[in-house]
Write an enzyme that holds these catalytic residues in place. Structure first.
Site, PDB file in Angstrom:
ATOM      1  N   LYS A  59       0.815  -1.220   0.000  1.00 45.75           N
ATOM      2  CA  LYS A  59       0.000   0.000   0.000  1.00 45.75           C
ATOM      3  C   LYS A  59       0.851   1.275   0.000  1.00 45.75           C
ATOM      4  CE  LYS A  59      -4.116  -1.654   2.551  1.00 45.75           C
ATOM      5  NZ  LYS A  59      -3.756  -3.052   2.822  1.00 45.75           N
ATOM      6  N   GLU A 106     -10.192  -2.983  14.615  1.00 47.89           N
ATOM      7  CA  GLU A 106      -9.628  -1.651  14.387  1.00 47.89           C
ATOM      8  C   GLU A 106     -10.765  -0.634  14.344  1.00 47.89           C
ATOM      9  OE1 GLU A 106      -6.289   0.496  11.521  1.00 47.89           O
ATOM     10  OE2 GLU A 106      -7.015  -1.514  11.035  1.00 47.89           O
TER      11      GLU A 106
END
Length: 453
Positions: free
Chosen positions: A98, A248
């Protein structure tokens, strides 16, 4: 170095920019975290640091002795003048694939969903072999220059991307052998565990190109326990260790960490398990938190917190000051005997707009965010010994006689000096030799960023 007519070397003070071009020398007056030193007869100061002399012999540590001990070691002497020395560090949770896409795909609002949607769009549009390889290699060069010895990267593993990124990872692992040890773990939403075709493709990629690691993103779905059973059965059948992204979120109802612990106990899983993020654990009622922490310990799960990324994403609401720091209950986990660590996570992508895979920055910011500074003198373990152990990397993350002379030398003499500055003047040794710590220029990636001028 200074020598007399007989060729004898006398101790010199140095900024460490230039070290002996010799295979045998001594580093004297070094301060090292005692928790990272595997040698006897040493005592720690109030910061948990011990003053030592380190002999370097043919790329390895010949000895670690209390400072001032008479030594028969040959070679020149480099006086570190009390500067802190660390082993090269270990990053247990990063996302090389990423990294550095922010210029072409920023997060529109700084939220978790904004990050998720931006990455999905960028992956579909841009993640070719050439693109992924260039960005991953750039990240590795940053990590290496900063002093990283090993890292574990999560690999987005959905659809066509499985066949693109995993072979790139395998190639980079071979190219970087001897400089950085690289592990890869698949990343996909837990619901895809119930898709037999998807699981077949990911398992094949991991078996062909991976490191015996498997994992996914775990969150509360109605089929969570059934999906976790698939994950654990797959790991057991293939001899995989497991690595999860977990909870998360700032939603206290997110308790998939407990479900993972229950699954590990239910399946009597004997491999290693690492759980990352675990943000919502810190928002549980005290009795619920204690129950989950006890199960995590029983299940043998280790936990990695990502303090910079989670502080960036969590509790972000427009026009409102955040009320919490986004990190998990790391102190409570450690107190219960759970192995804990901190790591870099994302770099310059929609999940975290900053970062450079610099574990000294992670330790500095993690100390501030998690208030590690008044919680014992062994938190350096969290970026060195502990992640190396969880990743199965013997000899990394510690200073040990006979071990590699892979060191980070700084001018800081205590933790307040160390954390007050970014240690940009650090010297990194690999097999006893100073490497070039010049960082790659972000402009190298401009050709991948589309319309950026």
């Amino acid at each position: 170095m200074h020598g007399d007519a007989d060729g004898e070397f006398e101790p010199v003070k140095t900024g460490y920019a230039v070290l002996p071009e010799m295979s045998v020398y001594r580093l004297t007056g070094a301060r090292a975290p005692l928790c990272l030193v595997e040698a006897g007869g040493l005592a720690a100061d109030r910061d948990g640091l011990t003053l030592v002399d380190i002999a370097v012999e043919e790329g390895r540590i010949g000895s670690i002795l209390p400072a001032g001990t008479e030594s028969v070691a040959d070679g020149p002497v480099v006086d570190l003048d009390g500067g802190i020395v660390l082993p090269r560090l270990v990053d247990a949770h990063v996302h090389l694939d990423k990294g550095h896409i922010w210029p072409r795909r920023p997060n529109p609002d700084g939220s978790f969903m904004g990050a998720l949607n931006s990455v999905m769009a960028d992956r579909e549009a841009n993640w070719s072999i050439v693109d992924v390889r260039a960005r991953m290699d750039f990240g590795l060069r940053c990590a290496f220059a900063h002093g990283t010895a090993a890292l574990r990267t999560h690999i987005d593993s959905l659809g066509k991307q499985i066949g693109i990124t995993w072979p790139v990872l395998a190639d980079l692992r071979a190219e970087w052998a001897g400089r950085i040890a690289i592990q890869g773990s698949p990343l996909f939403g837990i619901q895809f565990a119930l898709d037999e075709n998807h699981m077949r493709d990911v398992v094949a990629a991991v078996r062909a190109h991976g490191d015996g690691l498997f994992g996914c993103v775990s969150y509360m779905i109605p089929e969570l326990d059934a999906a976790l059973d698939v994950i654990f059965r797959t790991a057991i059948e293939n001899g995989f260790d497991l690595d999860f992204h977990v909870d998360e979120t700032n939603d206290p109802a997110a308790r998939s960490l407990e479900h993972i612990a229950d699954a590990a106990i239910r399946h009597r899983f004997t491999g290693r398990i690492l759980a990352g993020h675990c943000c919502s654990l810190a928002l549980q009622a005290p009795d619920v938190e204690a129950r989950i922490v006890a199960k995590v310990r029983e299940a043998g799960i280790a936990v990695v917190s990502l303090p910079m990324c989670n502080m960036y994403l969590q509790d972000r609401q427009p026009g409102r000051t955040p009320r919490w720091r986004g990190v998990t209950a790391l102190h409570e986990l450690k107190a219960a005997g759970v192995p804990v660590m901190i790591a870099s996570d994302n770099t310059r992508d929609p999940f975290y707009a900053y970062g450079d895979l610099d574990l000294i920055e992670v330790l500095r910011e993690g100390t501030r965010i998690l208030q590690l500074d008044h919680a014992g003198g062994d938190w350096a373990d969290a970026v060195a010994r502990t992640p190396a152990s969880i990743m199965g990397l013997d000899g990394k993350g510690v200073l040990s006689p006979g071990g590699p002379a892979d060191l980070i030398l700084t001018r800081a003499r205590d933790w307040t000096e160390f954390f007050a500055r970014p240690q940009a003047d650090r010297t990194v040794l690999v097999a006893g030799r100073a490497i070039d710590t010049t960082l790659p220029d972000h402009r190298e990636l401009d050709h991948l960023m589309g319309g950026r001028s």
